[in-house]
Every structure is written in C-alpha cells, then in structure tokens.
Design a protein around this motif. Sequence first.
Motif, PDB file in Angstrom:
ATOM      1  N   ASP A  35       0.809  -1.225   0.000  1.00 62.40           N
ATOM      2  CA  ASP A  35       0.000   0.000   0.000  1.00 62.40           C
ATOM      3  C   ASP A  35       0.844   1.278   0.000  1.00 62.40           C
ATOM      4  N   ALA A  36       2.169   1.114   0.026  1.00 64.97           N
ATOM      5  CA  ALA A  36       3.028   2.297   0.114  1.00 64.97           C
ATOM      6  C   ALA A  36       2.979   3.140  -1.154  1.00 64.97           C
ATOM      7  N   VAL A  37       2.682   2.507  -2.296  1.00 65.13           N
ATOM      8  CA  VAL A  37       2.624   3.226  -3.570  1.00 65.13           C
ATOM      9  C   VAL A  37       1.164   3.343  -3.991  1.00 65.13           C
ATOM     10  N   PRO A  38       0.581   4.540  -3.959  1.00 61.98           N
ATOM     11  CA  PRO A  38      -0.809   4.707  -4.382  1.00 61.98           C
ATOM     12  C   PRO A  38      -0.919   4.737  -5.903  1.00 61.98           C
ATOM     13  N   SER A  39      -2.135   4.583  -6.411  1.00 62.39           N
ATOM     14  CA  SER A  39      -2.353   4.792  -7.841  1.00 62.39           C
ATOM     15  C   SER A  39      -1.871   6.197  -8.201  1.00 62.39           C
ATOM     16  N   ASN A  40      -1.232   6.320  -9.367  1.00 60.64           N
ATOM     17  CA  ASN A  40      -0.627   7.600  -9.723  1.00 60.64           C
ATOM     18  C   ASN A  40      -0.409   7.690 -11.221  1.00 60.64           C
ATOM     19  N   TRP A  41      -0.251   8.923 -11.692  1.00 61.28           N
ATOM     20  CA  TRP A  41       0.162   9.188 -13.066  1.00 61.28           C
ATOM     21  C   TRP A  41       1.660   9.504 -13.061  1.00 61.28           C
ATOM     22  N   LEU A  42       2.423   8.758 -13.864  1.00 63.46           N
ATOM     23  CA  LEU A  42       3.866   8.960 -13.991  1.00 63.46           C
ATOM     24  C   LEU A  42       4.156   9.708 -15.284  1.00 63.46           C
ATOM     25  N   THR A  43       4.882  10.814 -15.170  1.00 66.03           N
ATOM     26  CA  THR A  43       5.231  11.653 -16.316  1.00 66.03           C
ATOM     27  C   THR A  43       6.567  11.210 -16.907  1.00 66.03           C
ATOM     28  N   TYR A  44       6.600  11.077 -18.230  1.00 64.46           N
ATOM     29  CA  TYR A  44       7.813  10.709 -18.966  1.00 64.46           C
ATOM     30  C   TYR A  44       8.320  11.910 -19.766  1.00 64.46           C
ATOM     31  N   PHE A  45       9.618  12.142 -19.680  1.00 69.73           N
ATOM     32  CA  PHE A  45      10.285  13.130 -20.510  1.00 69.73           C
ATOM     33  C   PHE A  45      11.151  12.409 -21.537  1.00 69.73           C
ATOM     34  N   MET A  46      11.128  12.899 -22.749  1.00 66.93           N
ATOM     35  CA  MET A  46      11.935  12.324 -23.821  1.00 66.93           C
ATOM     36  C   MET A  46      13.367  12.850 -23.730  1.00 66.93           C
ATOM     37  N   VAL A  47      14.333  11.953 -23.849  1.00 67.58           N
ATOM     38  CA  VAL A  47      15.742  12.351 -23.882  1.00 67.58           C
ATOM     39  C   VAL A  47      16.427  11.625 -25.033  1.00 67.58           C
ATOM     40  N   GLU A  48      17.590  12.121 -25.415  1.00 68.62           N
ATOM     41  CA  GLU A  48      18.330  11.504 -26.511  1.00 68.62           C
ATOM     42  C   GLU A  48      19.267  10.405 -26.020  1.00 68.62           C
ATOM     43  N   ASP A  49      19.636  10.441 -24.730  1.00 61.83           N
ATOM     44  CA  ASP A  49      20.575   9.465 -24.183  1.00 61.83           C
ATOM     45  C   ASP A  49      20.215   9.228 -22.712  1.00 61.83           C
ATOM     46  N   VAL A  50      19.578   8.088 -22.434  1.00 65.07           N
ATOM     47  CA  VAL A  50      19.124   7.800 -21.074  1.00 65.07           C
ATOM     48  C   VAL A  50      20.302   7.642 -20.122  1.00 65.07           C
ATOM     49  N   ASP A  51      21.367   7.016 -20.575  1.00 58.77           N
ATOM     50  CA  ASP A  51      22.503   6.781 -19.689  1.00 58.77           C
ATOM     51  C   ASP A  51      23.224   8.081 -19.334  1.00 58.77           C
ATOM     52  N   ALA A  52      23.353   8.971 -20.299  1.00 61.41           N
ATOM     53  CA  ALA A  52      23.953  10.269 -20.004  1.00 61.41           C
ATOM     54  C   ALA A  52      23.064  11.055 -19.042  1.00 61.41           C
ATOM     55  N   THR A  53      21.742  10.939 -19.221  1.00 59.27           N
ATOM     56  CA  THR A  53      20.815  11.605 -18.298  1.00 59.27           C
ATOM     57  C   THR A  53      20.946  11.013 -16.903  1.00 59.27           C
ATOM     58  N   ALA A  54      21.116   9.689 -16.817  1.00 56.71           N
ATOM     59  CA  ALA A  54      21.288   9.037 -15.513  1.00 56.71           C
ATOM     60  C   ALA A  54      22.552   9.530 -14.821  1.00 56.71           C
ATOM     61  N   ALA A  55      23.605   9.752 -15.591  1.00 59.72           N
ATOM     62  CA  ALA A  55      24.853  10.255 -15.005  1.00 59.72           C
ATOM     63  C   ALA A  55      24.656  11.666 -14.455  1.00 59.72           C
ATOM     64  N   ARG A  56      23.984  12.527 -15.220  1.00 55.05           N
ATOM     65  CA  ARG A  56      23.721  13.886 -14.739  1.00 55.05           C
ATOM     66  C   ARG A  56      22.802  13.867 -13.524  1.00 55.05           C
ATOM     67  N   LEU A  57      21.836  12.955 -13.548  1.00 59.82           N
ATOM     68  CA  LEU A  57      20.905  12.821 -12.425  1.00 59.82           C
ATOM     69  C   LEU A  57      21.670  12.636 -11.120  1.00 59.82           C
ATOM     70  N   GLY A  58      22.621  11.709 -11.114  1.00 60.10           N
ATOM     71  CA  GLY A  58      23.410  11.463  -9.905  1.00 60.10           C
ATOM     72  C   GLY A  58      24.252  12.654  -9.502  1.00 60.10           C
ATOM     73  N   GLU A  59      24.850  13.306 -10.480  1.00 59.70           N
ATOM     74  CA  GLU A  59      25.692  14.471 -10.196  1.00 59.70           C
ATOM     75  C   GLU A  59      24.882  15.610  -9.577  1.00 59.70           C
ATOM     76  N   LEU A  60      23.591  15.690  -9.946  1.00 59.55           N
ATOM     77  CA  LEU A  60      22.729  16.771  -9.478  1.00 59.55           C
ATOM     78  C   LEU A  60      21.979  16.427  -8.193  1.00 59.55           C
ATOM     79  N   GLY A  61      22.219  15.222  -7.659  1.00 61.08           N
ATOM     80  CA  GLY A  61      21.599  14.837  -6.395  1.00 61.08           C
ATOM     81  C   GLY A  61      20.318  14.047  -6.526  1.00 61.08           C
ATOM     82  N   GLY A  62      19.942  13.655  -7.756  1.00 65.27           N
ATOM     83  CA  GLY A  62      18.760  12.828  -7.955  1.00 65.27           C
ATOM     84  C   GLY A  62      19.073  11.358  -7.761  1.00 65.27           C
ATOM     85  N   THR A  63      18.033  10.535  -7.865  1.00 67.99           N
ATOM     86  CA  THR A  63      18.165   9.107  -7.609  1.00 67.99           C
ATOM     87  C   THR A  63      17.500   8.308  -8.721  1.00 67.99           C
TER      88      THR A  63
END
Length: 271
Positions: free
Chosen positions: A198-226
């Motif tokens: 029950d920890a995750v309620p029904s929800n709408w998940l928003t997707y953003f288009m990127v050209e390189d998911v792995d490069a975005t993942a690297a920036r995500l970590g550098e910027l403090g995201g998870t």
Amino acid sequence: MKIVKKYPDGVFSWIDLTTTDIAAAQAFYAGLFGWEVDEQPVGDSGVNYTNFRLNGYTVAGGGQMMPDMLAAGVPSNWMPYVNTDDIEATAARATAAGGVVFMPPMAVMDAGSMAFLQDPSGAAFGLWQPGNHIGAQVVNQPNALVWNELQTRDTEAAGAFYKQVFGWGQRTNDGYTMWDQDGRVQCGGLPLDPAWGDAVPSNWLTYFMVEDVDATAARLGELGGTAVHGPVDIEGMGRMMVAQDPQGATFAVIRFNGPVDEPPGEVEEVG
C-alpha cells in the motif's frame, strides 16, 4: 522545433511540479534538461510560479508547496493536466463517473482555469481550460513531456472512468493498456505490482523524452537525484529510467528506438 499552438480536447497538455524546495528544483531541472527558469509573481498573491522553458517556449511549470501541504507531509510531485474546452462540464462528468473533484474549477487570472481530480482508483490529475496559457508549447521532443502513464490498482475501473469523462478509446496488450483520443494514442497504464504493498498509491507517472538515457542518468546522480528503476531496455520500444529529483518528485525519462508521434493539435515549426 515544433510549437503547439492549440491542444485538442481530452489530451494531456500541461504538467507542473509542486515541490518542497522550488529554488533547488529549478537548479536541478535546469541542469538535467537544460530548462530555462522563468519565475513570475501570481498577481498580488505573494506567490510565484515558475515556467520552465526550452528556447523560450514553455515545457512545464512549478511552484513552492504551500505551508499546509508541507505540514501534512505531502510529497513533492509532478501533476499532469488534461485539456478541456469546458472545465465545469468535464468536472461534472468526472463526479458522475465516480471520481472525486478535490479542487473545484477556478480561474487563474487570464491564464485559464484549473481543477484537481482523483479517478476511482485514487490517481490524481488536473484539468486545464486554456486562456492565454495554452499549456506546454514543446512536447514530444527532447527534454520535454512525451508520455503519461497510469499506475493503478484497478485498470478496469480507471478505463471506464476515462472513457466516460474524456471519451478515450482503450486497448490492452500483454497487461499494458493504451488510451487514445480520436484515434491518437496519448497515454498508457499498467497495474501496480502487488508486491509494492500500500506504500505506492495509484498515480500518473510523467515521462520526458531524452536523446541518451545513460547520459541523463549520469547527470541525475551528479545533481543529487536518484535512479529508482533502470536505466533498462524495453523490448521493441527503447530505453528508460524512473527517477526521483532531490526533493522526492518521481518522473521517468525515455529514448524511443523509432520515430515519435508529432505533437498534438495545431502546431507551428519555428527556428
């Protein structure tokens, strides 16, 4: 770049972020997606609203969470909005279909009118009736909104609700549901994994288009995201990742293997 001038009725047209720290969120998304930050006062309310832009065109919005929401422990979140040309009638249909209108339609100066709803499975979303603000001018292009996905505990009830409220057509294949408006597929849905509890309620998940998911993942970590899930390949589709920003708002990024649908509605090419 292709710019939306007018959205059809019944399609997602806007997303905005409600966050516990708008200044930190502005820096994060500017770093992750290259968004420009345009913060403006909302009339004489003492509240500011941020329009995130690409090359001067709107892609999303954002605002500081109100003190009562902070006190209640509401998490930072992205909210998608469905375009409507009659917000009062749409809200009435939502109530008749078993949804909950938890913020009735209200005018946002001359920008338009908004309402917040909850479908019968518990997923929240917004309605937007445009005035001077049509919604996101840039969609279905890199670093912009490209998809919304319903994660729900009751796909059948949700499908019946959205058909009654917006007239969406529906088809399901291998457990994944896709909804279309006038034949144009515009969002999807899948059942929540029971293992999540029950920890995750029904929800709408928003997707953003990127050209390189792995490069975005690297920036995500550098910027403090998870990175919550992925990066991972989706057979026949592309590569994606579910992520959280430093304030805890969840979103996804995706790179498609093939071409992406044109932006909906009336579109103008610029640049």
